[in-house]
Scaffold this active site. Structure first.
Site, mmCIF file in Angstrom:
data_model
loop_
_atom_site.group_PDB
_atom_site.id
_atom_site.type_symbol
_atom_site.label_atom_id
_atom_site.label_comp_id
_atom_site.label_asym_id
_atom_site.label_seq_id
_atom_site.Cartn_x
_atom_site.Cartn_y
_atom_site.Cartn_z
ATOM 1 N N ASN B 178 14.155 54.205 -112.593
ATOM 2 C CA ASN B 178 14.212 55.592 -113.072
ATOM 3 C C ASN B 178 13.872 56.597 -111.983
ATOM 4 O O ASN B 178 13.717 57.791 -112.272
ATOM 5 C CB ASN B 178 13.305 55.773 -114.301
ATOM 6 C CG ASN B 178 11.827 55.562 -113.996
ATOM 7 O OD1 ASN B 178 11.375 55.756 -112.867
ATOM 8 N ND2 ASN B 178 11.068 55.159 -115.000
ATOM 9 N N GLU B 360 -0.704 33.677 -101.943
ATOM 10 C CA GLU B 360 -1.751 33.361 -102.916
ATOM 11 C C GLU B 360 -1.668 34.225 -104.171
ATOM 12 O O GLU B 360 -1.990 33.758 -105.259
ATOM 13 C CB GLU B 360 -3.137 33.529 -102.258
ATOM 14 C CG GLU B 360 -3.404 32.578 -101.096
ATOM 15 C CD GLU B 360 -2.732 33.013 -99.805
ATOM 16 O OE1 GLU B 360 -2.320 34.186 -99.707
ATOM 17 O OE2 GLU B 360 -2.617 32.168 -98.892
ATOM 18 N N HIS B 409 -13.477 25.226 -98.037
ATOM 19 C CA HIS B 409 -13.840 25.790 -96.733
ATOM 20 C C HIS B 409 -14.749 26.994 -96.885
ATOM 21 O O HIS B 409 -14.535 28.058 -96.312
ATOM 22 C CB HIS B 409 -12.574 26.142 -95.945
ATOM 23 C CG HIS B 409 -11.822 24.917 -95.527
ATOM 24 N ND1 HIS B 409 -11.121 24.137 -96.418
ATOM 25 C CD2 HIS B 409 -11.698 24.310 -94.324
ATOM 26 C CE1 HIS B 409 -10.606 23.093 -95.776
ATOM 27 N NE2 HIS B 409 -10.925 23.167 -94.507
#
Lengths: 612, 612
Positions: B178, B360, B409
């Site tokens: 739009n 991710e 980690h």
């Protein structure tokens, strides 16, 4: 380009490979094969193309290089060693605690502008630097080296889109398409055309090249700056290139060579290796250095006690007020400038405002680019949408970048839009950035004066602003400091200390009035600085109220004001009772929600009575 | 498609417009013009194309609809009211506290699968649903309605890329172009070809249509499922379409009509408005419902005390162990499966594993798609890279989605890779998700058993795993619970309680040994469940140690274990002294870093002595 130069640069590329292998083997870890695939590109850039002063990496008109594929750090370090900036023996200290040649580049190193290592972020920073070059009327170019795997990150496409829209023909991306990701091959392998179609559709000029053919690389680089659009070199490469027994083989990502493998590899590379020392490097052009004064102070504010002004609007007023006298200040927004009020700056200083559209990751990266070029960037959007850029903010912390953020529409007090638009975890996010300063003003005077502080302070600073209008309660000459707080109510025999911020300050004051009428005094503290917390002020007040503290915040209970106070003061014996939004909230009127979620005056009165 | 049907659907579209305007005017807020531009698309989908049971929104083989442009919520609500699911009068309660028709859709509503409102996230969820349809051998299609402004979000391109790679021809996107964003026109206006080139380059089949021409819309929809690729309808529309004095005008985003404007608008729309009630809706096909048993328990673990196993590897073992007997379990990773060890599941159950590559945000959205379709998805990557998806995680919390995350980690104990790879703020992020459960095991036994808990628990759960190998300290039959903790050392006359988790548990045990040799006893608690915290266990222990607690965590001091313990127990008079990583860390050996940053046994001993 004569043959000798090509052979020299090829030889340097092999020397860079040797350095990368030796350094990672010495360290016992690292990404030598990721270095090898990009070595020709880096050698071409550093020794055959970029214009810079090797002895002065910070020189203001140097071409800039961003290693977006940060795990190839040893390659970058090797390139600078070969310019003569530091002795090559230093490279063998890679990843040691005592060396600044870390596992991934950080700006502890003079030749690194921004920390990298979280993929997909470098191009945004490059966009910021390219924009800054324009703003400063400088002609340096910005080169961003990415990997192919990292092009899966959406942030790359946010950056690419904006670069295309803004026609950043002083921005050059290079994609090291070695087809092998960390755990497996990339989905497109060596189908370079797929990358080409994507970048073209995002408005880029594209060149497909053999990433190990220095003639091609240098020929294409010679044509930088043509046309209006940013340029991307799509380089077909081999991971581990130059090492016959490793190149293009799976299973070698992030794997250092053993001593035996190192010897074999170096034996292959040594014969053609050449030093970069002494190779003439084209200098930057002599354009005037942008010298921008930092103003000693900013113009005063002029509100009247009782004026109803939202802190988000005060932020906008402040940005325009300081922007008028401080040309370091630039601003960015994510299609919310009419809500965050950054539009007040945008309307007056359009040349210093960057509309980033609905792309917060890129906005933060672009702001980082401005910051590392010496500007003071304010990036604003809804607080909840700043979580979209949490990784970029995290990495900006590692870069120790001089970034300023304003997150608006915090808490349930936004009302009917509902939880998807409410910032309820942003204090936690901002507090966890190392070295950050976190402000949460309640009124327009404190909001504006904290913006002044933000602009003058070096480091990441976050300003949390609210949607509703709140009454001005501070005089125009009140002072607000990093680590400060406002003691708004205090008398002898106070029974409890209430620590509030933002909209809850007014609730705490109402609660104080109510309790006063019942003969009970409470201390009210405006914790406009959540980090560093005004620890001594709060502790002193608490000690006078039997070590009883109530914190009240328009935020979830985790990570915000309550955790900050308890986290710092419980060791001192202060007992902290948290009022916060303890459940997922719902749409409704602001006052209804503050009542339902127990952070209004009635909740404070109730908790105080229960404790006393 | 005969004329009567077209006119009916056109009429319904206008009825949806009327409802959207009336609801937002009644509420005094909302986004009626964003609803109007998409009304024909929604009417076509709901009343002329999608196959579903209006009386049973949860029916397992219904076509699914995701309103990614969540601010058009009133339009979605209106569509379902017109199917007869609930009385249209309810629409006027939009945004009220007592109504589940909130400002942006949440799954409190039976017809909403996922919360939307933070733009750019719906397509990822759609990818997850489309994958799940394949996995379950069902033929429902997933439709995702987006805005044009939201296509600036990189997450859209992460999702688009994966959908193209995986050839999800059961996924259909519609883009309501739009041309008007929130604060200004979008950069591409009505240049539909730009969107087309982009989606094509990402592997999609594209159709450019007039978004207000129902013949075109329905004709294109009739051809869904053709070929191998996902389909996108690029619909040129007008914001505020149908209202002559508003359509295609700037300044109308997020603005409800006044009563007077409402009357004028409805006067324009009413004459052609038609009800959807009674319009026949094609039912889904009769494919077998996937009935997957939830196992009552999982196979046992078999470690030996003293085995050295990293908790990240134990996670991988657990995923494969439970995956073998629990077919609800699916897994996802972001090109780190060899580091997170999700590869152990991927190798055994490839049909239930989705490689999401280095993206991710999309990974979390895809996992959410699987979750809302009844699977139990485990999404893993490095903990620090989960911050890339913080907004998606936040919104999954609003969706109350049954998601499981594993972040590996964590902390300085990863060593040489340096801070860009260290998760140091992830506990804070996970704690702040409403209703979340946060686990941080120290050894393989607890890690595996907590994975069992995660799979059996309904709600967002986060598992924090470490890189280094740690010794198994628990017996295979030890039990671990949500809200539990392990009291590892305790004796009469302990002087201080040390609360640790993960790698610091071993440091605390070493410290306990050291102090024991000096005749000082300390209590050691393994806080393997950081949220909900084992409050009573820690409090009871603390009360025996003069209310003195030391917390020690491989995490920044903000938002993690220390804040959790202080935040909950300071009110009870417990004094919490935090050991944590108090500054931006550096590359180095794990042991060096734990020493430098004051979270090793020596630091615990030193702090304990200072306190006693």
């Amino acid at each position: 380009m004569n043959d000798i130069d090509i052979e020299t640069i090829k030889g340097i590329a092999n020397q860079l490979r040797i350095h990368s292998i030796a350094a990672t083997t010495a360290a016992g870890s690292g990404h030598p094969t990721s270095c090898c695939s990009a070595a020709d590109l880096v050698a071409a850039l550093f020794f055959g193309h970029m214009r810079y002063l090797p002895k002065d990496p910070h020189y203001y008109n140097n071409d800039r290089f961003i290693l977006s594929k940060g795990h190839a750090a040893p390659l970058l370090y090797a390139a600078w060693a070969e310019t003569g900036l530091f002795p090559a023996e230093e490279l063998l200290k890679l990843r040691q605690l005592g060396s600044d040649l870390e596992g991934h580049p950080t700006p502890r190193l003079s030749f690194v502008d921004v920390a990298t290592g979280s993929l997909g972020q470098g191009l945004s920073v490059g966009v910021g630097m390219a924009l800054c070059a324009r703003l400063d009327h400088l002609d340096y170019r910005t080169y961003v080296l990415m990997g192919d795997g990292e092009c899966a990150e959406g942030s790359v496409w946010e950056a690419a889109s904006l670069a295309g829209i803004l026609q950043l023909n002083n921005l050059i991306a290079l994609v090291d398409i070695n087809r092998l990701g960390q755990s497996q091959p990339t989905p497109f392998g060596h189908d370079i055309a797929t990358y080409r179609r994507r970048f073209e559709s995002f408005g880029w000029r594209t060149e497909e090249i053999d990433g190990h053919d220095l003639d091609e690389i240098l020929e294409v680089l010679a044509a930088v700056g043509l046309g209006t659009q940013p340029l991307v070199l799509l380089a077909k490469t081999l991971k581990g290139a130059g090492i016959s027994f490793i190149q293009d083989k799976e299973g070698w990502h992030g794997r250092a060579l053993t001593k035996e493998e190192e010897a074999r590899a170096i034996a292959e590379l040594q014969p053609t290796a050449k030093s970069g020392v002494g190779v003439p490097i084209p200098p930057p052009s002599q354009l005037p250095e942008p010298k921008i004064e930092t103003p000693a102070s900013y113009p005063p504010v002029a509100y009247k006690i009782g004026d109803k002004v939202a802190t988000r609007e005060a932020f906008g007023n402040a940005l325009a007020r300081i922007g008028a006298v401080d040309r370091r200040v630039v601003a960015l927004d994510g299609d919310t400038m009419n809500s965050t009020y950054s539009e007040k700056f945008a309307q007056r200083f359009p040349e210093r405002f960057t509309e980033c559209y609905i792309a917060e990751q890129n906005m933060v990266g672009v702001a980082t680019g401005f910051a590392v070029r010496g500007k003071v960037p304010f990036a604003s959007t809804f607080a909840c949408f700043l979580t979209r850029a949490h990784d970029q903010i995290r990495v900006a912390g590692i870069s120790m970048a001089n970034l300023k953020f304003a997150g608006s529409h915090v808490g349930v007090s936004i009302g009917e839009d509902g939880p998807s638009q409410m910032g309820l975890e942003d204090l936690g996010m901002a507090r966890a950035v190392p070295g950050s300063v976190v402000f949460y003003p309640c009124d327009a005077v404190s909001a504006e004066k904290l913006v002044d502080q933000m602009a003058q302070h070096k480091g990441i600073t976050y300003l949390r602003t609210s949607r509703p209008k709140t009454a001005v309660i501070y005089n125009n000459d009140a002072s607000f400091t990093i680590g400060g707080a406002g003691v708004l109510r205090q008398s002898a025999n106070d029974k409890v200390t209430v620590v509030a911020a933002g909209v809850t300050v007014y609730e705490a004051l109402k609660a104080a009035d109510t309790l006063q009428n019942e003969g009970v005094g409470i201390t009210v503290i405006d914790a406009y600085c959540v980090k560093p917390l005004a620890k001594e002020v709060i502790k002193a007040a608490a000690q006078k109220t039997n070590n009883l503290v109530i914190t009240v915040e328009d935020h979830y209970p985790e990570g915000g004001l309550g955790d900050a106070v308890a986290g710092e003061l419980s060791a001192e014996g202060v007992r902290v009772h948290k009022l916060a939004v303890f459940e997922l909230p719902h749409s409704g009127k602001p006052e209804e929600l503050m009542s339902k979620y127990g952070i209004d005056a009635a909740a404070i009165v109730k908790k105080a009575k229960a404790l006393i």
